[in-house]
Write an enzyme that holds these catalytic residues in place. Sequence first.
Site, PDB file in Angstrom:
ATOM      1  N   ARG A   5       0.851  -1.198   0.000  1.00 54.79           N
ATOM      2  CA  ARG A   5       0.000   0.000   0.000  1.00 54.79           C
ATOM      3  C   ARG A   5       0.887   1.249   0.000  1.00 54.79           C
ATOM      4  NH1 ARG A   5       1.720   1.931   3.910  1.00 54.79           N
ATOM      5  NH2 ARG A   5       0.560   3.833   3.560  1.00 54.79           N
ATOM      6  N   GLY A   6       0.204   2.411  -0.167  1.00 53.17           N
ATOM      7  CA  GLY A   6       0.946   3.655  -0.340  1.00 53.17           C
ATOM      8  C   GLY A   6       1.101   3.867  -1.839  1.00 53.17           C
ATOM      9  N   ALA A   7       0.810   5.087  -2.300  1.00 49.56           N
ATOM     10  CA  ALA A   7       0.693   5.320  -3.744  1.00 49.56           C
ATOM     11  C   ALA A   7       1.898   4.821  -4.568  1.00 49.56           C
ATOM     12  CB  ALA A   7       0.418   6.799  -4.000  1.00 49.56           C
ATOM     13  N   ARG A  58      -7.535  -0.589  -6.940  1.00 52.06           N
ATOM     14  CA  ARG A  58      -7.758   0.589  -6.091  1.00 52.06           C
ATOM     15  C   ARG A  58      -7.823   1.822  -7.004  1.00 52.06           C
ATOM     16  NH1 ARG A  58      -4.363   1.237  -0.770  1.00 52.06           N
ATOM     17  NH2 ARG A  58      -6.279   2.309  -0.158  1.00 52.06           N
ATOM     18  N   ASN A  85      -5.691  12.523  -0.225  1.00 48.61           N
ATOM     19  CA  ASN A  85      -4.827  11.716   0.648  1.00 48.61           C
ATOM     20  C   ASN A  85      -5.723  11.000   1.665  1.00 48.61           C
ATOM     21  OD1 ASN A  85      -2.192  10.808   1.466  1.00 48.61           O
ATOM     22  ND2 ASN A  85      -2.421  12.062   3.294  1.00 48.61           N
ATOM     23  N   LYS A  86      -5.102  10.201   2.492  1.00 49.24           N
ATOM     24  CA  LYS A  86      -5.832   9.384   3.478  1.00 49.24           C
ATOM     25  C   LYS A  86      -6.894  10.188   4.216  1.00 49.24           C
ATOM     26  CE  LYS A  86      -5.554   5.903   3.983  1.00 49.24           C
ATOM     27  NZ  LYS A  86      -6.521   5.055   3.226  1.00 49.24           N
ATOM     28  N   GLN A 114      -2.712   3.031   9.772  1.00 47.16           N
ATOM     29  CA  GLN A 114      -1.403   3.062   9.105  1.00 47.16           C
ATOM     30  C   GLN A 114      -0.385   3.872   9.921  1.00 47.16           C
ATOM     31  OE1 GLN A 114      -4.310   3.442   7.557  1.00 47.16           O
ATOM     32  NE2 GLN A 114      -4.271   2.748   5.447  1.00 47.16           N
ATOM     33  N   ASP A 129      -2.103  10.756  -2.701  1.00 48.60           N
ATOM     34  CA  ASP A 129      -2.400   9.672  -3.647  1.00 48.60           C
ATOM     35  C   ASP A 129      -2.678  10.193  -5.048  1.00 48.60           C
ATOM     36  OD1 ASP A 129      -3.088   8.565  -0.844  1.00 48.60           O
ATOM     37  OD2 ASP A 129      -2.797   6.838  -2.161  1.00 48.60           O
TER      38      ASP A 129
HETATM   39  O1  MRU Z   1      -4.788   3.375   1.879  1.00 48.27           O
HETATM   40  P1  MRU Z   1      -3.307   3.569   1.868  1.00 48.27           P
HETATM   41  O2  MRU Z   1      -2.650   3.090   3.109  1.00 48.27           O
HETATM   42  O3  MRU Z   1      -2.665   3.041   0.613  1.00 48.27           O
HETATM   43  O4  MRU Z   1      -3.138   5.164   1.830  1.00 48.27           O
HETATM   44  C1  MRU Z   1      -1.849   5.717   1.736  1.00 48.27           C
HETATM   45  C2  MRU Z   1      -1.819   7.191   1.835  1.00 48.27           C
HETATM   46  O5  MRU Z   1      -2.833   7.836   1.926  1.00 48.27           O
HETATM   47  C3  MRU Z   1      -0.484   7.855   1.751  1.00 48.27           C
HETATM   48  O6  MRU Z   1      -0.493   9.053   2.463  1.00 48.27           O
HETATM   49  C4  MRU Z   1      -0.159   8.161   0.284  1.00 48.27           C
HETATM   50  O7  MRU Z   1      -0.292   7.017  -0.507  1.00 48.27           O
HETATM   51  C5  MRU Z   1       1.205   8.712   0.104  1.00 48.27           C
HETATM   52  S1  MRU Z   1       2.398   7.443   0.364  1.00 48.27           S
HETATM   53  C6  MRU Z   1       3.919   7.953   0.007  1.00 48.27           C
END
Ligand code: MRU
Length: 351
Positions: free
Chosen positions: A52-54, A95, A253-254, A202, A243
């Site tokens: 996970r994470g963009a 996703r 973002n999250k 997270q 993201d």
């Molecule tokens: O749902 P996730 O855990 O994939 O969400 C991740 C985020 O929102 C991060 O802040 C974003 O991807 C940036 S990661 C370098």
Amino acid sequence: MENNHEKAVTSIEWRGDHVRILDQTFLPSRTVYSDIRDVGRMWEAIKKLRVRGAPAIGIAAAYGLYLGIRDLPENSYPSFEIEVKRISDYLNSARPTAVNLSWAVQRIQHTIHAHRDEPIQVIKDRVLKTAQTIHEEDKRVCKSIGLNGVDLIPKNARILTHCNTGGLATGQYGTALSVIYHAHVAKKNIHVWVDETRPLLQGARLTAWELMRAEIPMKLVTDSMAGHLMQSGKVDLVIVGTDRVAANGDMANKIGTYSLAVLASYHNIPFYVATPASTIDLNIADGTLIPIEERDSKEITSFGSAEVAPSRVEVYNPAFDVTPSSLITAYVTEKGIVKPDYTENLSKLFG
Ligand code: MRU
């Protein structure tokens, strides 16, 4: 200190004929690696947030596409291309919000199309090479983001961050966490407030784990404590990842990030967003057009294995929110710091 984040975990690794991911759903209690040999498993790993994470999602999707095409028949380019499109659409469906996924898939599709006159076996090798290049580039890019952001961090800064933006979420170093790591290496004497990041934690599970491994001073707080911290003068700046960044500088973002940005603006606290070019989507005019993923209600109604809401309760669970560009002090990118006017400056640097 350099050693501490050099030794940072590898979230994703190409192992000659398969991908090994660190399954983030088990952290922090267990370090479980999972070997992925087919595109179905990769789709599942992305969907379930094992990876996970963009930026990490983009890298995973690139390898996933290779795993999906490597056994395809090699006798006809047109049918090969149709299969590539089918597998790409399948991966893209895992996703929707992080643009890195479709960005990586599209980059591989370009590679394939550009070499359509070569034998399919050669094209397959090129696909793997492109996936590896995307992976290696991300490591370099994240280091540059970290180094570029250091000047924004004052000495003794108390920094608030949300979700996980570290090495786990990227090829290495992270985005917002890379700035934090490099500020620490530059001996800025920083302290980090880590939002737990409901509902999937997270921040608590992953960011706290990464910062502790790097020996960076930090404290874990619940998301709802941010306002109190700011009101009592305990936060000097906020830095988060993203993201997807739209052409006008709005960004997703999250979930919970928008609330932080509003709070930061009310308290006159700088709000920074760290992003690689691969997360900037100039095809989308503004944040209202960013697709927001909705996730399973169980993520909210249970906490680990414990039920924390009445059974059959109705739930709304958007995984991301959009922060308008007017609340963003600056973007930290691999090409430097980007300030408003974002429409003009993002297109100048990344158009
Ligand atoms: O749902 P996730 O855990 O994939 O969400 C991740 C985020 O929102 C991060 O802040 C974003 O991807 C940036 S990661 C370098």
